[in-house]
Design a protein around this motif. Structure first.
Motif, PDB file in Angstrom:
ATOM      1  N   GLY A   1       6.831  -7.976 -10.872  1.00  0.00           N
ATOM      2  CA  GLY A   1       6.422  -6.966  -9.923  1.00  0.00           C
ATOM      3  C   GLY A   1       5.538  -5.919 -10.561  1.00  0.00           C
ATOM      4  N   ARG A   2       5.283  -4.856  -9.802  1.00  0.00           N
ATOM      5  CA  ARG A   2       4.467  -3.751 -10.279  1.00  0.00           C
ATOM      6  C   ARG A   2       4.870  -2.483  -9.551  1.00  0.00           C
ATOM      7  NH1 ARG A   2      -1.601  -4.348  -9.210  1.00  0.00           N
ATOM      8  NH2 ARG A   2      -1.555  -2.405  -8.030  1.00  0.00           N
ATOM      9  N   GLY A   3       4.877  -1.366 -10.277  1.00  0.00           N
ATOM     10  CA  GLY A   3       5.317  -0.125  -9.674  1.00  0.00           C
ATOM     11  C   GLY A   3       6.756  -0.235  -9.223  1.00  0.00           C
ATOM     12  N   LEU A   4       7.073   0.381  -8.085  1.00  0.00           N
ATOM     13  CA  LEU A   4       8.429   0.296  -7.555  1.00  0.00           C
ATOM     14  C   LEU A   4       8.558  -0.833  -6.540  1.00  0.00           C
ATOM     15  CD1 LEU A   4       9.448   4.064  -7.355  1.00  0.00           C
ATOM     16  CD2 LEU A   4      10.231   2.308  -8.972  1.00  0.00           C
ATOM     17  N   LEU A   5       8.046  -1.975  -6.933  1.00  0.00           N
ATOM     18  CA  LEU A   5       8.208  -3.227  -6.193  1.00  0.00           C
ATOM     19  C   LEU A   5       8.583  -4.301  -7.195  1.00  0.00           C
ATOM     20  CD1 LEU A   5       7.909  -4.901  -3.544  1.00  0.00           C
ATOM     21  CD2 LEU A   5       5.542  -5.344  -4.245  1.00  0.00           C
TER      22      LEU A   5
ATOM     23  N   VAL B   1       3.189   9.165  -5.492  1.00  0.00           N
ATOM     24  CA  VAL B   1       2.501   7.930  -5.887  1.00  0.00           C
ATOM     25  C   VAL B   1       2.451   7.852  -7.408  1.00  0.00           C
ATOM     26  CG1 VAL B   1       0.338   6.641  -5.788  1.00  0.00           C
ATOM     27  CG2 VAL B   1       1.169   7.832  -3.755  1.00  0.00           C
ATOM     28  N   GLU B   2       2.178   8.971  -8.050  1.00  0.00           N
ATOM     29  CA  GLU B   2       2.191   9.009  -9.515  1.00  0.00           C
ATOM     30  C   GLU B   2       3.608   8.747 -10.050  1.00  0.00           C
ATOM     31  OE1 GLU B   2      -1.214  11.316  -7.915  1.00  0.00           O
ATOM     32  OE2 GLU B   2       0.949  11.311  -7.497  1.00  0.00           O
ATOM     33  N   ARG B   3       4.606   9.229  -9.316  1.00  0.00           N
ATOM     34  CA  ARG B   3       5.992   8.974  -9.731  1.00  0.00           C
ATOM     35  C   ARG B   3       6.331   7.490  -9.623  1.00  0.00           C
ATOM     36  NH1 ARG B   3      10.648  11.575 -10.766  1.00  0.00           N
ATOM     37  NH2 ARG B   3      12.586  10.475 -10.214  1.00  0.00           N
ATOM     38  N   SER B   4       5.808   6.829  -8.577  1.00  0.00           N
ATOM     39  CA  SER B   4       6.001   5.384  -8.458  1.00  0.00           C
ATOM     40  C   SER B   4       5.432   4.668  -9.675  1.00  0.00           C
ATOM     41  CB  SER B   4       5.350   4.871  -7.171  1.00  0.00           C
ATOM     42  OG  SER B   4       5.397   3.466  -7.091  1.00  0.00           O
TER      43      SER B   4
ATOM     44  N   GLY C   1       0.795  -1.215   0.000  1.00  0.00           N
ATOM     45  CA  GLY C   1       0.000   0.000   0.000  1.00  0.00           C
ATOM     46  C   GLY C   1       0.829   1.268   0.000  1.00  0.00           C
ATOM     47  N   ALA C   2       0.150   2.413   0.137  1.00  0.00           N
ATOM     48  CA  ALA C   2       0.779   3.736   0.204  1.00  0.00           C
ATOM     49  C   ALA C   2       1.596   4.042  -1.043  1.00  0.00           C
ATOM     50  CB  ALA C   2       1.630   3.872   1.463  1.00  0.00           C
ATOM     51  N   GLY C   3       1.148   3.528  -2.195  1.00  0.00           N
ATOM     52  CA  GLY C   3       1.761   3.884  -3.467  1.00  0.00           C
ATOM     53  C   GLY C   3       2.864   2.986  -3.951  1.00  0.00           C
ATOM     54  N   ARG C   4       3.236   1.979  -3.181  1.00  0.00           N
ATOM     55  CA  ARG C   4       4.382   1.141  -3.562  1.00  0.00           C
ATOM     56  C   ARG C   4       4.210   0.496  -4.939  1.00  0.00           C
ATOM     57  NH1 ARG C   4       9.294   1.193  -3.415  1.00  0.00           N
ATOM     58  NH2 ARG C   4       9.208   1.802  -1.206  1.00  0.00           N
TER      59      ARG C   4
ATOM     60  N   SER D   1      -3.745   2.001  -3.081  1.00  0.00           N
ATOM     61  CA  SER D   1      -4.019   0.604  -2.754  1.00  0.00           C
ATOM     62  C   SER D   1      -3.670  -0.252  -3.959  1.00  0.00           C
ATOM     63  CB  SER D   1      -5.504   0.418  -2.405  1.00  0.00           C
ATOM     64  OG  SER D   1      -5.879  -0.949  -2.492  1.00  0.00           O
ATOM     65  N   ALA D   2      -3.016  -1.372  -3.707  1.00  0.00           N
ATOM     66  CA  ALA D   2      -2.666  -2.267  -4.815  1.00  0.00           C
ATOM     67  C   ALA D   2      -3.892  -2.907  -5.450  1.00  0.00           C
ATOM     68  CB  ALA D   2      -1.709  -3.350  -4.316  1.00  0.00           C
ATOM     69  N   LEU D   3      -5.043  -2.823  -4.784  1.00  0.00           N
ATOM     70  CA  LEU D   3      -6.285  -3.381  -5.332  1.00  0.00           C
ATOM     71  C   LEU D   3      -6.981  -2.436  -6.313  1.00  0.00           C
ATOM     72  CD1 LEU D   3      -7.923  -5.158  -2.257  1.00  0.00           C
ATOM     73  CD2 LEU D   3      -7.136  -6.246  -4.366  1.00  0.00           C
ATOM     74  N   GLU D   4      -6.592  -1.169  -6.331  1.00  0.00           N
ATOM     75  CA  GLU D   4      -7.287  -0.180  -7.162  1.00  0.00           C
ATOM     76  C   GLU D   4      -7.390  -0.576  -8.631  1.00  0.00           C
ATOM     77  OE1 GLU D   4      -6.112   3.932  -6.622  1.00  0.00           O
ATOM     78  OE2 GLU D   4      -5.766   3.559  -4.479  1.00  0.00           O
ATOM     79  N   PRO D   5      -6.316  -1.076  -9.259  1.00  0.00           N
ATOM     80  CA  PRO D   5      -6.436  -1.420 -10.681  1.00  0.00           C
ATOM     81  C   PRO D   5      -7.463  -2.509 -10.964  1.00  0.00           C
ATOM     82  CG  PRO D   5      -4.133  -1.261 -10.036  1.00  0.00           C
ATOM     83  CD  PRO D   5      -4.934  -1.237  -8.776  1.00  0.00           C
ATOM     84  N   TYR D   6      -7.816  -3.280  -9.944  1.00  0.00           N
ATOM     85  CA  TYR D   6      -8.777  -4.363 -10.126  1.00  0.00           C
ATOM     86  C   TYR D   6     -10.208  -3.922  -9.803  1.00  0.00           C
ATOM     87  CZ  TYR D   6      -4.290  -6.762  -9.708  1.00  0.00           C
ATOM     88  OH  TYR D   6      -2.978  -7.140  -9.851  1.00  0.00           O
ATOM     89  N   GLY D   7     -10.369  -2.699  -9.309  1.00  0.00           N
ATOM     90  CA  GLY D   7     -11.697  -2.218  -8.964  1.00  0.00           C
ATOM     91  C   GLY D   7     -12.330  -2.954  -7.804  1.00  0.00           C
TER      92      GLY D   7
END
Length: 451
Positions: A361-365, A333-336, A251-254, A259-265
Protein backbone atom coordinates in the motif's frame (compact mmCIF):
# COMPACT_ATOMS: atom_id res chain seq x y z
CA UNK A 1 -43.41 -9.54 5.16
CA UNK A 2 -41.78 -9.08 8.55
CA UNK A 3 -38.28 -10.51 8.99
CA UNK A 4 -38.25 -13.43 11.41
CA UNK A 5 -34.85 -12.31 12.70
CA UNK A 6 -35.16 -8.54 12.96
CA UNK A 7 -38.85 -7.83 13.71
CA UNK A 8 -37.86 -4.57 15.40
CA UNK A 9 -36.29 -3.10 12.23
CA UNK A 10 -37.75 -2.04 8.91
CA UNK A 11 -34.33 -1.31 7.41
CA UNK A 12 -33.36 -3.21 4.25
CA UNK A 13 -29.66 -3.96 4.78
CA UNK A 14 -27.17 -5.19 2.23
CA UNK A 15 -26.23 -8.24 4.28
CA UNK A 16 -29.40 -10.12 5.08
CA UNK A 17 -28.06 -12.74 7.48
CA UNK A 18 -26.22 -10.81 10.19
CA UNK A 19 -26.98 -8.68 13.19
CA UNK A 20 -25.68 -5.12 12.95
CA UNK A 21 -24.25 -3.37 16.02
CA UNK A 22 -26.09 -0.09 16.56
CA UNK A 23 -23.52 2.72 16.57
CA UNK A 24 -24.57 5.75 18.60
CA UNK A 25 -21.44 7.90 18.60
CA UNK A 26 -18.13 8.46 16.86
CA UNK A 27 -15.05 10.24 18.12
CA UNK A 28 -11.75 10.49 16.24
CA UNK A 29 -10.76 6.94 15.25
CA UNK A 30 -13.38 5.23 17.40
CA UNK A 31 -17.03 4.19 17.16
CA UNK A 32 -19.27 3.37 20.15
CA UNK A 33 -22.38 1.18 20.10
CA UNK A 34 -25.49 1.16 22.26
CA UNK A 35 -24.00 -1.57 24.44
CA UNK A 36 -21.00 0.57 25.35
CA UNK A 37 -18.55 -1.31 23.12
CA UNK A 38 -15.76 0.61 21.40
CA UNK A 39 -14.54 -0.14 17.87
CA UNK A 40 -11.36 1.17 16.28
CA UNK A 41 -12.38 2.23 12.77
CA UNK A 42 -9.48 0.74 10.86
CA UNK A 43 -11.07 1.19 7.43
CA UNK A 44 -12.70 4.60 7.78
CA UNK A 45 -15.99 2.82 7.15
CA UNK A 46 -15.78 2.24 3.40
CA UNK A 47 -12.48 4.17 3.00
CA UNK A 48 -14.38 7.40 3.67
CA UNK A 49 -13.61 8.83 7.12
CA UNK A 50 -10.36 10.75 6.76
CA UNK A 51 -10.81 13.70 9.15
CA UNK A 52 -12.10 11.44 11.94
CA UNK A 53 -15.50 11.05 13.55
CA UNK A 54 -17.24 13.79 15.50
CA UNK A 55 -15.84 16.92 13.85
CA UNK A 56 -18.52 19.38 14.94
CA UNK A 57 -17.36 22.26 12.75
CA UNK A 58 -18.19 20.25 9.61
CA UNK A 59 -21.60 19.41 11.03
CA UNK A 60 -22.09 23.06 11.95
CA UNK A 61 -21.19 24.18 8.41
CA UNK A 62 -23.79 21.80 7.00
CA UNK A 63 -26.43 22.99 9.46
CA UNK A 64 -25.68 26.62 8.64
CA UNK A 65 -25.97 25.96 4.91
CA UNK A 66 -29.17 23.92 5.27
CA UNK A 67 -30.70 26.66 7.41
CA UNK A 68 -29.89 29.26 4.77
CA UNK A 69 -30.31 27.33 1.52
CA UNK A 70 -30.51 23.54 1.50
CA UNK A 71 -31.18 22.85 -2.17
CA UNK A 72 -31.72 24.40 -5.56
CA UNK A 73 -31.46 22.57 -8.85
CA UNK A 74 -28.09 22.76 -10.53
CA UNK A 75 -29.81 23.05 -13.89
CA UNK A 76 -31.18 26.51 -13.07
CA UNK A 77 -29.11 28.17 -10.31
CA UNK A 78 -25.68 28.47 -8.79
CA UNK A 79 -24.90 29.27 -5.14
CA UNK A 80 -21.98 30.12 -2.86
CA UNK A 81 -21.36 26.58 -1.59
CA UNK A 82 -20.91 25.00 -5.03
CA UNK A 83 -18.76 27.89 -6.26
CA UNK A 84 -16.50 27.60 -3.22
CA UNK A 85 -16.27 23.81 -3.44
CA UNK A 86 -15.31 23.97 -7.13
CA UNK A 87 -12.66 26.58 -6.38
CA UNK A 88 -11.19 24.47 -3.56
CA UNK A 89 -11.05 21.29 -5.66
CA UNK A 90 -9.63 23.13 -8.68
CA UNK A 91 -6.92 24.61 -6.47
CA UNK A 92 -5.88 21.13 -5.32
CA UNK A 93 -6.20 19.29 -8.63
CA UNK A 94 -3.13 18.72 -10.83
CA UNK A 95 -2.41 20.31 -14.19
CA UNK A 96 -5.28 21.82 -16.15
CA UNK A 97 -8.08 20.13 -14.19
CA UNK A 98 -10.20 23.10 -13.12
CA UNK A 99 -13.90 22.51 -13.82
CA UNK A 100 -15.83 20.59 -11.17
CA UNK A 101 -19.16 18.77 -11.53
CA UNK A 102 -20.33 17.74 -8.02
CA UNK A 103 -22.49 14.67 -7.47
CA UNK A 104 -23.30 12.43 -4.53
CA UNK A 105 -21.78 8.94 -4.86
CA UNK A 106 -18.64 7.53 -6.43
CA UNK A 107 -20.67 5.32 -8.75
CA UNK A 108 -22.56 8.38 -10.00
CA UNK A 109 -19.30 10.20 -10.65
CA UNK A 110 -17.87 7.24 -12.58
CA UNK A 111 -21.01 7.15 -14.72
CA UNK A 112 -20.75 10.88 -15.33
CA UNK A 113 -17.01 10.79 -16.04
CA UNK A 114 -17.33 8.05 -18.65
CA UNK A 115 -20.32 9.74 -20.23
CA UNK A 116 -18.30 12.96 -20.40
CA UNK A 117 -15.50 11.11 -22.19
CA UNK A 118 -17.95 9.67 -24.71
CA UNK A 119 -19.74 12.98 -25.29
CA UNK A 120 -16.41 14.73 -25.77
CA UNK A 121 -15.51 12.49 -28.71
CA UNK A 122 -18.98 12.81 -30.26
CA UNK A 123 -18.89 16.59 -29.95
CA UNK A 124 -15.35 16.58 -31.38
CA UNK A 125 -16.48 14.84 -34.54
CA UNK A 126 -15.20 11.35 -33.68
CA UNK A 127 -18.33 9.40 -32.68
CA UNK A 128 -16.62 6.12 -33.58
CA UNK A 129 -14.58 6.40 -30.38
CA UNK A 130 -16.84 4.59 -27.94
CA UNK A 131 -14.93 1.70 -26.35
CA UNK A 132 -13.71 1.83 -22.78
CA UNK A 133 -10.63 0.03 -21.46
CA UNK A 134 -10.55 -1.05 -17.81
CA UNK A 135 -8.34 -3.21 -15.64
CA UNK A 136 -8.93 -6.75 -14.46
CA UNK A 137 -9.26 -6.97 -11.50
CA UNK A 138 -10.92 -3.61 -10.85
CA UNK A 139 -13.90 -2.00 -9.18
CA UNK A 140 -15.57 1.28 -10.15
CA UNK A 141 -19.05 1.11 -8.64
CA UNK A 142 -22.42 -0.59 -8.77
CA UNK A 143 -24.53 1.50 -11.14
CA UNK A 144 -24.76 -0.21 -14.51
CA UNK A 145 -22.02 1.60 -16.46
CA UNK A 146 -19.73 1.63 -13.44
CA UNK A 147 -20.46 -2.05 -12.84
CA UNK A 148 -19.72 -2.76 -16.50
CA UNK A 149 -16.32 -1.09 -16.09
CA UNK A 150 -15.65 -3.14 -12.97
CA UNK A 151 -14.08 -6.56 -13.20
CA UNK A 152 -15.91 -8.26 -10.35
CA UNK A 153 -17.67 -11.21 -11.97
CA UNK A 154 -19.63 -12.32 -8.92
CA UNK A 155 -21.14 -8.81 -8.65
CA UNK A 156 -22.13 -8.88 -12.32
CA UNK A 157 -23.57 -12.37 -12.67
CA UNK A 158 -27.23 -11.44 -12.15
CA UNK A 159 -27.07 -8.36 -14.39
CA UNK A 160 -24.91 -9.48 -17.28
CA UNK A 161 -27.63 -8.95 -19.91
CA UNK A 162 -27.92 -5.30 -18.84
CA UNK A 163 -24.21 -4.47 -18.96
CA UNK A 164 -22.14 -2.97 -21.77
CA UNK A 165 -19.00 -4.50 -23.22
CA UNK A 166 -15.72 -3.24 -21.78
CA UNK A 167 -12.25 -4.06 -23.10
CA UNK A 168 -10.23 -5.75 -20.34
CA UNK A 169 -6.51 -5.26 -19.76
CA UNK A 170 -4.58 -6.88 -16.90
CA UNK A 171 -4.06 -4.64 -13.89
CA UNK A 172 -0.54 -3.95 -12.65
CA UNK A 173 -0.69 -6.40 -9.74
CA UNK A 174 2.92 -7.31 -8.90
CA UNK A 175 2.08 -9.93 -6.28
CA UNK A 176 0.04 -11.86 -8.85
CA UNK A 177 1.87 -10.88 -12.06
CA UNK A 178 4.32 -13.25 -13.69
CA UNK A 179 7.19 -10.79 -13.08
CA UNK A 180 6.27 -10.13 -9.41
CA UNK A 181 7.14 -6.49 -10.01
CA UNK A 182 10.80 -7.21 -10.83
CA UNK A 183 12.67 -6.33 -14.03
CA UNK A 184 12.18 -7.29 -16.73
CA UNK A 185 8.59 -6.27 -16.13
CA UNK A 186 5.74 -8.23 -17.68
CA UNK A 187 3.29 -6.56 -20.11
CA UNK A 188 0.80 -5.95 -17.29
CA UNK A 189 3.39 -4.01 -15.27
CA UNK A 190 5.07 -2.04 -18.07
CA UNK A 191 1.98 -0.86 -19.93
CA UNK A 192 2.49 -3.05 -23.01
CA UNK A 193 -0.77 -4.89 -22.32
CA UNK A 194 -2.67 -1.62 -22.64
CA UNK A 195 -1.07 -0.72 -25.94
CA UNK A 196 -1.63 -4.22 -27.28
CA UNK A 197 -5.34 -3.96 -26.44
CA UNK A 198 -5.59 -0.56 -28.13
CA UNK A 199 -3.94 -1.87 -31.29
CA UNK A 200 -6.13 -4.97 -31.27
CA UNK A 201 -9.35 -2.96 -30.90
CA UNK A 202 -8.24 -0.10 -33.14
CA UNK A 203 -7.31 3.20 -31.51
CA UNK A 204 -9.89 4.99 -33.64
CA UNK A 205 -12.62 3.15 -31.69
CA UNK A 206 -11.28 3.60 -28.13
CA UNK A 207 -12.58 6.54 -26.11
CA UNK A 208 -11.03 6.11 -22.68
CA UNK A 209 -9.03 4.08 -20.20
CA UNK A 210 -10.42 4.15 -16.65
CA UNK A 211 -8.23 3.02 -13.76
CA UNK A 212 -7.35 3.59 -10.11
CA UNK A 213 -3.77 4.96 -9.79
CA UNK A 214 -3.17 2.75 -6.73
CA UNK A 215 -5.25 -0.38 -6.47
CA UNK A 216 -8.39 -0.23 -4.40
CA UNK A 217 -10.16 -3.18 -2.84
CA UNK A 218 -9.91 -5.36 -5.95
CA UNK A 219 -6.11 -5.52 -5.95
CA UNK A 220 -5.60 -4.75 -2.28
CA UNK A 221 -3.74 -1.42 -2.45
CA UNK A 222 -1.39 -2.77 -5.11
CA UNK A 223 1.18 -0.11 -6.08
CA UNK A 224 2.38 -0.21 -9.72
CA UNK A 225 6.05 0.18 -10.72
CA UNK A 226 7.31 3.75 -10.40
CA UNK A 227 7.31 4.60 -14.12
CA UNK A 228 4.07 2.77 -14.95
CA UNK A 229 1.76 5.79 -15.09
CA UNK A 230 4.10 7.94 -17.14
CA UNK A 231 4.24 5.09 -19.68
CA UNK A 232 0.45 4.79 -19.68
CA UNK A 233 0.05 8.55 -20.08
CA UNK A 234 2.33 8.43 -23.13
CA UNK A 235 0.36 5.51 -24.61
CA UNK A 236 -2.95 7.36 -24.19
CA UNK A 237 -1.49 10.50 -25.77
CA UNK A 238 -0.04 8.55 -28.67
CA UNK A 239 -3.40 6.97 -29.52
CA UNK A 240 -5.69 9.91 -28.59
CA UNK A 241 -7.38 8.13 -25.70
CA UNK A 242 -8.67 9.90 -22.59
CA UNK A 243 -7.13 8.78 -19.29
CA UNK A 244 -9.84 8.72 -16.61
CA UNK A 245 -8.41 8.44 -13.09
CA UNK A 246 -10.85 6.90 -10.65
CA UNK A 247 -9.68 8.41 -7.37
CA UNK A 248 -12.92 7.93 -5.49
CA UNK A 249 -10.97 5.77 -3.03
CA UNK A 250 -7.34 6.85 -3.48
CA UNK A 251 -7.86 10.62 -3.69
CA UNK A 252 -8.29 13.38 -1.08
CA UNK A 253 -5.02 12.47 0.64
CA UNK A 254 -5.62 8.78 1.29
CA UNK A 255 -2.27 7.75 -0.24
CA UNK A 256 -0.36 10.74 1.18
CA UNK A 257 -0.99 13.23 -1.64
CA UNK A 258 -4.23 14.88 -2.75
CA UNK A 259 -4.13 12.84 -5.98
CA UNK A 260 -2.49 9.43 -5.97
CA UNK A 261 -1.01 10.32 -9.38
CA UNK A 262 1.00 13.27 -8.03
CA UNK A 263 4.17 11.28 -7.21
CA UNK A 264 4.28 10.12 -10.82
CA UNK A 265 3.94 13.61 -12.29
CA UNK A 266 0.96 12.50 -14.37
CA UNK A 267 -2.21 14.50 -15.03
CA UNK A 268 -5.29 12.56 -16.18
CA UNK A 269 -7.79 13.93 -18.68
CA UNK A 270 -10.66 13.38 -16.24
CA UNK A 271 -10.35 12.99 -12.47
CA UNK A 272 -13.08 11.35 -10.40
CA UNK A 273 -13.22 12.06 -6.66
CA UNK A 274 -15.50 10.90 -3.85
CA UNK A 275 -15.46 9.39 -0.37
CA UNK A 276 -12.91 11.56 1.46
CA UNK A 277 -13.80 14.91 -0.10
CA UNK A 278 -16.59 15.21 2.48
CA UNK A 279 -15.09 12.87 5.09
CA UNK A 280 -18.27 10.84 5.51
CA UNK A 281 -20.26 13.83 6.75
CA UNK A 282 -22.28 13.89 3.54
CA UNK A 283 -22.42 11.84 0.33
CA UNK A 284 -20.32 13.84 -2.13
CA UNK A 285 -18.33 13.09 -5.28
CA UNK A 286 -17.04 15.09 -8.21
CA UNK A 287 -15.90 14.89 -11.80
CA UNK A 288 -12.98 17.24 -12.47
CA UNK A 289 -12.20 18.12 -16.09
CA UNK A 290 -10.11 20.59 -18.10
CA UNK A 291 -11.62 23.39 -20.15
CA UNK A 292 -10.34 21.78 -23.35
CA UNK A 293 -12.82 18.92 -22.83
CA UNK A 294 -15.74 20.98 -21.56
CA UNK A 295 -15.26 23.58 -24.29
CA UNK A 296 -15.90 20.89 -26.91
CA UNK A 297 -19.35 20.40 -25.37
CA UNK A 298 -19.94 24.15 -25.18
CA UNK A 299 -19.15 24.56 -28.87
CA UNK A 300 -21.35 21.60 -29.81
CA UNK A 301 -24.61 20.74 -28.05
CA UNK A 302 -24.07 23.44 -25.44
CA UNK A 303 -24.65 21.19 -22.43
CA UNK A 304 -23.42 18.11 -20.63
CA UNK A 305 -26.04 15.44 -21.28
CA UNK A 306 -26.04 14.18 -17.71
CA UNK A 307 -28.45 15.65 -15.15
CA UNK A 308 -29.12 14.34 -11.65
CA UNK A 309 -31.52 15.75 -9.11
CA UNK A 310 -28.95 16.14 -6.34
CA UNK A 311 -25.94 17.30 -8.33
CA UNK A 312 -24.50 20.64 -7.14
CA UNK A 313 -26.42 20.17 -3.85
CA UNK A 314 -25.85 23.14 -1.53
CA UNK A 315 -25.68 21.28 1.79
CA UNK A 316 -23.45 18.53 0.39
CA UNK A 317 -21.13 21.10 -1.18
CA UNK A 318 -20.90 22.94 2.15
CA UNK A 319 -19.79 19.68 3.77
CA UNK A 320 -17.09 19.33 1.12
CA UNK A 321 -15.84 22.88 1.62
CA UNK A 322 -15.68 22.42 5.40
CA UNK A 323 -13.89 19.07 5.05
CA UNK A 324 -11.26 20.37 2.63
CA UNK A 325 -10.61 23.40 4.83
CA UNK A 326 -10.30 21.11 7.86
CA UNK A 327 -7.84 18.88 6.02
CA UNK A 328 -5.74 21.90 5.08
CA UNK A 329 -5.92 23.69 8.44
CA UNK A 330 -4.81 20.60 10.35
CA UNK A 331 -2.28 19.40 7.76
CA UNK A 332 -4.02 16.05 7.50
CA UNK A 333 -2.91 15.14 3.99
CA UNK A 334 0.66 15.69 5.15
CA UNK A 335 -0.16 13.64 8.26
CA UNK A 336 -1.37 10.80 6.02
CA UNK A 337 2.00 10.90 4.26
CA UNK A 338 3.87 10.94 7.59
CA UNK A 339 1.84 8.20 9.32
CA UNK A 340 1.86 5.94 6.25
CA UNK A 341 5.41 4.65 6.84
CA UNK A 342 4.53 4.03 10.51
CA UNK A 343 1.53 1.94 9.46
CA UNK A 344 3.42 -0.04 6.84
CA UNK A 345 6.41 -0.64 9.10
CA UNK A 346 4.18 -2.15 11.79
CA UNK A 347 2.19 -4.16 9.26
CA UNK A 348 5.35 -5.88 8.05
CA UNK A 349 5.23 -7.94 11.26
CA UNK A 350 2.16 -9.72 9.85
CA UNK A 351 4.28 -11.27 7.10
CA UNK A 352 5.48 -13.91 9.55
CA UNK A 353 1.96 -15.34 9.80
CA UNK A 354 1.54 -18.46 7.61
CA UNK A 355 -1.66 -17.15 6.00
CA UNK A 356 -0.32 -13.70 5.07
CA UNK A 357 1.06 -13.69 1.54
CA UNK A 358 1.66 -9.98 1.04
CA UNK A 359 1.36 -6.59 2.74
CA UNK A 360 1.35 -3.49 0.57
CA UNK A 361 0.00 0.00 0.00
CA UNK A 362 0.85 3.67 0.25
CA UNK A 363 0.02 6.36 2.76
CA UNK A 364 -2.86 5.39 5.02
CA UNK A 365 -4.09 2.74 2.61
CA UNK A 366 -2.95 -0.84 3.09
CA UNK A 367 -3.91 -4.27 1.80
CA UNK A 368 -3.11 -7.64 3.35
CA UNK A 369 -3.49 -10.58 0.97
CA UNK A 370 -4.20 -14.00 2.48
CA UNK A 371 -3.04 -17.26 0.93
CA UNK A 372 -3.28 -20.92 1.78
CA UNK A 373 0.30 -21.54 0.61
CA UNK A 374 2.91 -18.77 0.74
CA UNK A 375 5.43 -20.44 -1.57
CA UNK A 376 3.04 -20.99 -4.49
CA UNK A 377 0.83 -18.01 -3.54
CA UNK A 378 -2.14 -20.35 -3.77
CA UNK A 379 -5.30 -18.65 -2.47
CA UNK A 380 -7.74 -20.16 -0.03
CA UNK A 381 -10.78 -21.84 -1.59
CA UNK A 382 -13.79 -19.57 -1.70
CA UNK A 383 -15.66 -21.84 0.69
CA UNK A 384 -13.17 -20.99 3.45
CA UNK A 385 -14.46 -17.39 3.46
CA UNK A 386 -11.15 -16.34 4.93
CA UNK A 387 -11.36 -12.56 4.45
CA UNK A 388 -14.94 -12.38 5.68
CA UNK A 389 -14.00 -14.41 8.75
CA UNK A 390 -11.02 -12.16 9.49
CA UNK A 391 -13.33 -9.14 9.36
CA UNK A 392 -15.91 -10.83 11.61
CA UNK A 393 -13.30 -11.88 14.14
CA UNK A 394 -11.76 -8.42 14.06
CA UNK A 395 -15.16 -6.86 14.76
CA UNK A 396 -15.62 -9.15 17.75
CA UNK A 397 -12.25 -7.88 19.00
CA UNK A 398 -13.25 -4.25 18.49
CA UNK A 399 -11.64 -3.49 15.13
CA UNK A 400 -13.31 -2.54 11.83
CA UNK A 401 -11.51 -3.73 8.69
CA UNK A 402 -12.75 -4.00 5.12
CA UNK A 403 -12.79 -7.54 3.66
CA UNK A 404 -12.58 -8.26 -0.04
CA UNK A 405 -13.00 -11.65 -1.66
CA UNK A 406 -13.12 -13.08 -5.16
CA UNK A 407 -10.83 -10.70 -7.01
CA UNK A 408 -8.97 -13.42 -8.94
CA UNK A 409 -10.11 -14.89 -12.26
CA UNK A 410 -11.38 -18.10 -10.72
CA UNK A 411 -13.40 -16.31 -8.05
CA UNK A 412 -10.92 -16.93 -5.24
CA UNK A 413 -8.75 -14.36 -3.47
CA UNK A 414 -8.90 -12.87 0.02
CA UNK A 415 -7.87 -9.42 1.21
CA UNK A 416 -8.22 -7.26 4.29
CA UNK A 417 -8.02 -3.52 3.71
CA UNK A 418 -7.02 -0.78 6.15
CA UNK A 419 -7.78 2.90 5.62
CA UNK A 420 -7.93 4.57 9.03
CA UNK A 421 -8.72 8.25 9.68
CA UNK A 422 -5.76 10.54 9.10
CA UNK A 423 -5.86 11.58 12.77
CA UNK A 424 -4.70 8.13 13.87
CA UNK A 425 -1.59 8.11 16.07
CA UNK A 426 1.23 5.60 16.48
CA UNK A 427 -0.28 3.94 19.55
CA UNK A 428 -3.59 3.47 17.74
CA UNK A 429 -1.78 1.99 14.75
CA UNK A 430 -0.16 -0.46 17.16
CA UNK A 431 -3.58 -1.32 18.60
CA UNK A 432 -4.97 -1.83 15.09
CA UNK A 433 -2.16 -4.14 13.98
CA UNK A 434 -2.31 -6.14 17.22
CA UNK A 435 -6.06 -6.70 16.91
CA UNK A 436 -5.73 -7.59 13.23
CA UNK A 437 -3.01 -10.14 14.02
CA UNK A 438 -5.28 -11.78 16.58
CA UNK A 439 -8.16 -11.86 14.11
CA UNK A 440 -5.97 -13.50 11.43
CA UNK A 441 -4.65 -16.09 13.89
CA UNK A 442 -8.17 -16.92 15.07
CA UNK A 443 -9.39 -17.28 11.49
CA UNK A 444 -6.46 -19.50 10.51
CA UNK A 445 -7.19 -21.76 13.49
CA UNK A 446 -10.89 -21.93 12.57
CA UNK A 447 -10.12 -22.80 8.96
CA UNK A 448 -7.68 -25.50 10.07
CA UNK A 449 -10.30 -27.02 12.38
CA UNK A 450 -12.96 -26.97 9.65
CA UNK A 451 -10.49 -28.44 7.18
Amino acid sequence: MTSHRYPESHVFYRKLSRQYPRIVRGDGCYLYDDQGRRFLDGSGGAYVVNVGHGVTEIADAMACQAGTLAYVTGTAFTHDAVEELAAEIARLSPGDLELVYPLASGSEAVEAGLKLARQYWVESGQPQKHKVLAFAPSYHGNTLLALSASSREHYKAYYREWLVQIVRVPAPYPYRCECHGQAPLCPACNGEAIEAAILREGAESVAALIAEPVGGSSTGASVPPSDYWSLVRAICDRHQILLVADEVLTGAGRTGTWSALEPYGVVPDILILGKGIAGGYAPLSAVVAPRRIVDALARGSGSFLHAQTFSHHATLCAAGVATIKYLRRHGLVERSAAMGPVLHRQLQELRELPSVGDVRGRGLLAGIEFVEDKTSRRPFPSAARFAESVAANALDLGLVVWPNAGQLDDGTGDLAMLAPPFVINEAQIGEMVTLLRRAIEQTAAQVEIRG
